[in-house]
Write an enzyme that holds these catalytic residues in place. Structure first.
Site, mmCIF file in Angstrom:
data_model
loop_
_atom_site.group_PDB
_atom_site.id
_atom_site.type_symbol
_atom_site.label_atom_id
_atom_site.label_comp_id
_atom_site.label_asym_id
_atom_site.label_seq_id
_atom_site.Cartn_x
_atom_site.Cartn_y
_atom_site.Cartn_z
ATOM 1 N N ASP A 22 42.209 33.312 40.920
ATOM 2 C CA ASP A 22 42.621 33.601 39.554
ATOM 3 C C ASP A 22 43.736 34.644 39.588
ATOM 4 O O ASP A 22 43.786 35.472 40.499
ATOM 5 C CB ASP A 22 41.416 34.130 38.773
ATOM 6 C CG ASP A 22 41.784 34.654 37.408
ATOM 7 O OD1 ASP A 22 42.352 33.891 36.609
ATOM 8 O OD2 ASP A 22 41.517 35.840 37.151
ATOM 9 N N ARG A 23 44.628 34.613 38.593
ATOM 10 C CA ARG A 23 45.759 35.551 38.602
ATOM 11 C C ARG A 23 45.398 36.902 37.975
ATOM 12 O O ARG A 23 45.208 37.888 38.678
ATOM 13 C CB ARG A 23 46.973 34.942 37.876
ATOM 14 C CG ARG A 23 48.276 35.699 38.144
ATOM 15 C CD ARG A 23 49.400 35.209 37.248
ATOM 16 N NE ARG A 23 49.325 35.830 35.916
ATOM 17 C CZ ARG A 23 50.186 35.591 34.934
ATOM 18 N NH1 ARG A 23 51.160 34.701 35.110
ATOM 19 N NH2 ARG A 23 50.059 36.197 33.762
ATOM 20 N N ASP A 24 45.292 36.937 36.659
ATOM 21 C CA ASP A 24 45.127 38.211 35.947
ATOM 22 C C ASP A 24 43.738 38.785 36.164
ATOM 23 O O ASP A 24 42.724 38.127 35.915
ATOM 24 C CB ASP A 24 45.382 38.013 34.454
ATOM 25 C CG ASP A 24 46.763 37.431 34.175
ATOM 26 O OD1 ASP A 24 47.711 37.819 34.880
ATOM 27 O OD2 ASP A 24 46.885 36.592 33.267
ATOM 28 N N GLN A 66 47.146 30.080 31.145
ATOM 29 C CA GLN A 66 48.229 30.816 30.493
ATOM 30 C C GLN A 66 48.438 30.243 29.087
ATOM 31 O O GLN A 66 49.466 29.665 28.765
ATOM 32 C CB GLN A 66 49.502 30.749 31.338
ATOM 33 C CG GLN A 66 49.400 31.487 32.651
ATOM 34 C CD GLN A 66 49.119 32.974 32.457
ATOM 35 O OE1 GLN A 66 49.673 33.599 31.555
ATOM 36 N NE2 GLN A 66 48.279 33.539 33.312
ATOM 37 N N HIS A 105 47.797 25.123 28.105
ATOM 38 C CA HIS A 105 47.219 24.540 26.897
ATOM 39 C C HIS A 105 46.174 25.443 26.245
ATOM 40 O O HIS A 105 45.673 26.376 26.865
ATOM 41 C CB HIS A 105 46.558 23.199 27.228
ATOM 42 C CG HIS A 105 47.452 22.252 27.947
ATOM 43 N ND1 HIS A 105 47.249 21.881 29.252
ATOM 44 C CD2 HIS A 105 48.587 21.613 27.548
ATOM 45 C CE1 HIS A 105 48.195 21.038 29.634
ATOM 46 N NE2 HIS A 105 49.021 20.863 28.625
ATOM 47 N N ASP A 147 37.543 36.901 38.311
ATOM 48 C CA ASP A 147 36.876 38.048 37.691
ATOM 49 C C ASP A 147 36.038 37.665 36.480
ATOM 50 O O ASP A 147 35.502 38.545 35.800
ATOM 51 C CB ASP A 147 37.899 39.125 37.302
ATOM 52 C CG ASP A 147 38.841 38.678 36.195
ATOM 53 O OD1 ASP A 147 39.266 37.508 36.213
ATOM 54 O OD2 ASP A 147 39.160 39.502 35.314
#
Length: 206
Positions: A22-24, A66, A105, A147
């Site tokens: 996962d990014r953020d 996103q 989306h 997270d």
């Protein structure tokens, strides 16, 4: 962005394990919607975690929701700039991603084509399935790291191990939802590097 949901940075096509990230809140700081490249910052030890995967020959693949695009908070061009900044920050630290997949989306917000009940928005597994197909990945020997529980669910759906990190929203998820997860994590890690080390040790023991 030329390809709305995917940017690959290698041409690996042989079957191999991956770590989906996962990014953020997992790879980068959780700051809300990242609507400018200057807002994107790697978490401490994230670059080291990616370097470890690179050295082990395990694909490092980011999978991120996103929906800010669907909500009209930023454009696809801005998302491309943000992801270019991410790739650049990692490169300067000697690390590289094998793939970067984003769902733009939202099921109820925005206008078509962004307002859509898609298969790629986590907790659905579409991003992982697409990455596996396009990058030649072995899902059964892979790991999903995030997270939030919504990061773990798609990993479970496709047969990966699942690791919760305590960065981002992770500490709150673990303290207040422990024992009530739909998909309990296989491991709870202090950060991405801890999670990657667990995944690599699990692979070595198998």
């Amino acid at each position: 962005m030329r390809n709305r949901e995917h940017r690959a940075y290698t041409s690996i096509v042989t079957s191999r394990p991956a770590v989906f990230i996962d990014r953020d809140g997992t790879l980068t700081e959780e700051v809300g919607y990242v609507n400018h490249p200057s807002r994107l910052k790697l978490l401490p030890r994230s670059a080291e975690a990616i370097r470890r995967l690179n050295a082990a020959g395990v694909a490092a693949v980011v999978v991120t929701n996103q929906a800010g695009i669907a909500r009209g908070y930023f454009s696809e061009a801005v998302l491309a700039e943000v992801h270019d900044a991410l790739v650049g920050q990692l490169a300067r630290a000697g690390a590289r991603l094998d793939g970067l997949y984003a769902c733009v989306h939202h099921p109820t917000e925005g206008e078509p084509p962004y307002r859509a009940a898609c298969e790629c928005r986590k907790p659905r597994p579409g991003l992982l399935l697409r990455a596996a197909r396009e990058l030649g990945l072995d899902l059964g020997h892979s790991t999903m790291i995030g997270d939030k529980e919504s990061d773990l669910v798609p990993g479970r759906a496709v047969g990966t191990a699942a690791v919760l990190v305590l960065t981002g929203y992770g500490l709150g998820e673990w303290e207040y939802r422990r024992g009530r997860f739909e998909s309990e994590p296989d491991h709870v890690a202090s950060d991405l590097l801890d999670a990657v080390e667990w995944a690599l040790a699990k692979r070595a023991a198998s």
